[in-house]
Design a protein around this motif. Sequence first.
Motif, short mmCIF file in Angstrom:
data_model
loop_
_atom_site.label_atom_id
_atom_site.label_comp_id
_atom_site.label_asym_id
_atom_site.label_seq_id
_atom_site.Cartn_x
_atom_site.Cartn_y
_atom_site.Cartn_z
N LYS A 30 0.84 -1.20 0.00
CA LYS A 30 0.00 0.00 0.00
C LYS A 30 0.87 1.25 0.00
O LYS A 30 1.78 1.38 0.81
CB LYS A 30 -0.91 -0.04 1.23
CG LYS A 30 -1.89 1.07 1.32
CD LYS A 30 -2.95 0.84 2.37
CE LYS A 30 -2.42 0.77 3.76
NZ LYS A 30 -3.45 0.75 4.80
N PHE A 84 -7.84 3.01 -2.96
CA PHE A 84 -8.65 3.09 -1.75
C PHE A 84 -8.70 4.53 -1.25
O PHE A 84 -7.77 5.30 -1.47
CB PHE A 84 -8.05 2.21 -0.65
CG PHE A 84 -7.93 0.76 -1.06
CD1 PHE A 84 -8.94 -0.14 -0.76
CD2 PHE A 84 -6.82 0.32 -1.75
CE1 PHE A 84 -8.83 -1.47 -1.14
CE2 PHE A 84 -6.70 -1.01 -2.14
CZ PHE A 84 -7.72 -1.91 -1.84
N ASN A 85 -9.78 4.88 -0.53
CA ASN A 85 -9.87 6.22 0.06
C ASN A 85 -9.16 6.24 1.41
O ASN A 85 -8.61 5.23 1.84
CB ASN A 85 -11.33 6.68 0.16
CG ASN A 85 -12.16 5.84 1.11
OD1 ASN A 85 -11.65 5.10 1.97
ND2 ASN A 85 -13.48 5.94 0.98
N ARG A 86 -9.21 7.37 2.11
CA ARG A 86 -8.52 7.52 3.40
C ARG A 86 -8.99 6.51 4.44
O ARG A 86 -8.22 6.07 5.29
CB ARG A 86 -8.73 8.93 3.96
CG ARG A 86 -7.88 9.96 3.32
CD ARG A 86 -8.01 11.30 4.08
NE ARG A 86 -7.21 12.31 3.43
CZ ARG A 86 -5.92 12.51 3.64
NH1 ARG A 86 -5.29 11.76 4.51
NH2 ARG A 86 -5.27 13.44 3.01
N HIS A 95 -6.60 7.82 -1.84
CA HIS A 95 -5.53 8.11 -0.90
C HIS A 95 -4.44 7.05 -0.93
O HIS A 95 -3.28 7.35 -0.71
CB HIS A 95 -6.09 8.25 0.52
CG HIS A 95 -5.07 8.67 1.53
ND1 HIS A 95 -4.55 9.93 1.58
CD2 HIS A 95 -4.47 7.98 2.52
CE1 HIS A 95 -3.66 10.01 2.56
NE2 HIS A 95 -3.59 8.84 3.15
N TRP A 96 -4.82 5.80 -1.20
CA TRP A 96 -3.89 4.68 -1.22
C TRP A 96 -4.00 3.94 -2.55
O TRP A 96 -5.06 3.84 -3.12
CB TRP A 96 -4.22 3.66 -0.13
CG TRP A 96 -4.29 4.20 1.26
CD1 TRP A 96 -5.40 4.58 1.93
CD2 TRP A 96 -3.20 4.39 2.15
NE1 TRP A 96 -5.08 5.00 3.20
CE2 TRP A 96 -3.73 4.90 3.36
CE3 TRP A 96 -1.83 4.19 2.05
CZ2 TRP A 96 -2.94 5.19 4.46
CZ3 TRP A 96 -1.05 4.48 3.16
CH2 TRP A 96 -1.60 4.98 4.34
N GLY A 117 -9.82 3.54 3.85
CA GLY A 117 -9.45 2.20 3.44
C GLY A 117 -10.50 1.49 2.61
O GLY A 117 -10.38 0.30 2.32
N THR A 118 -11.55 2.21 2.23
CA THR A 118 -12.61 1.64 1.42
C THR A 118 -12.17 1.62 -0.05
O THR A 118 -11.65 2.62 -0.56
CB THR A 118 -13.91 2.47 1.56
OG1 THR A 118 -14.24 2.54 2.95
CG2 THR A 118 -15.05 1.86 0.78
N TRP A 119 -12.43 0.51 -0.71
CA TRP A 119 -12.08 0.34 -2.12
C TRP A 119 -12.79 1.40 -2.94
O TRP A 119 -13.97 1.68 -2.75
CB TRP A 119 -12.50 -1.05 -2.58
CG TRP A 119 -12.25 -1.34 -4.02
CD1 TRP A 119 -11.10 -1.82 -4.56
CD2 TRP A 119 -13.16 -1.17 -5.11
NE1 TRP A 119 -11.24 -1.97 -5.93
CE2 TRP A 119 -12.51 -1.56 -6.28
CE3 TRP A 119 -14.47 -0.71 -5.19
CZ2 TRP A 119 -13.11 -1.52 -7.54
CZ3 TRP A 119 -15.08 -0.65 -6.44
CH2 TRP A 119 -14.40 -1.06 -7.59
#
Length: 195
Positions: free
Chosen positions: A140, A164-166, A190-191, A168-170
């Motif tokens: 990540k 993924f967003n901040r 974000h990731w 951690g959601t896909w």
Amino acid sequence: MKICPALLLATAAATAVLGLVSPAATTANAAPAARTAFAAQARSVGLNITEAKSLQTRVDGYLAKMGGTQVVLNKIDLGGGSEILLALPGERSARDLTTKSSSSSKAAALAPNVCRSYYFCAYSQKNFYGDAINMTKCEKRVVPYGAHGSWANNQSKGTSAAMFNRAGTWVYATPGAYSEDRDANWNPVHWVIPC
């Protein structure tokens, strides 16, 4: 990094003028001797004091958000073969100052960045321009752009990258390699996990 003592003496004055050695800067994962070398690199590529300080501020921003080690004036080693290359002030694309190849020339800085084989590359601007986060290790990584940029997925054939967003959601999965997006919206991302 081995640095010639004569180079250190010759660039000490330039370093002081450029302001590249400060308590805050030395805590950003680069030793004072390395900062002196970065000041010499800034001069060698024709950056003035303001441009050199601006570039170093951007490097320090990436170091704070992503970690890694500054190894060249415009390059951060993220480990495992992954890196960040920053476009020099006044240039559209990032170039590797450690190589003497045509891709490191000033003319190459006018052309779009090129994503090497087996990498996923995230760019800060549309159409593969701007700063480049080149990822090869399957882990990540933060992509701190928050605006429209671009990406190229040049990993092994069929390999997809996940975003993924901040929280951690896909958010999105790229099509398998080779794939690209010349106008990617980094705002919700974000990731990235490049594999």
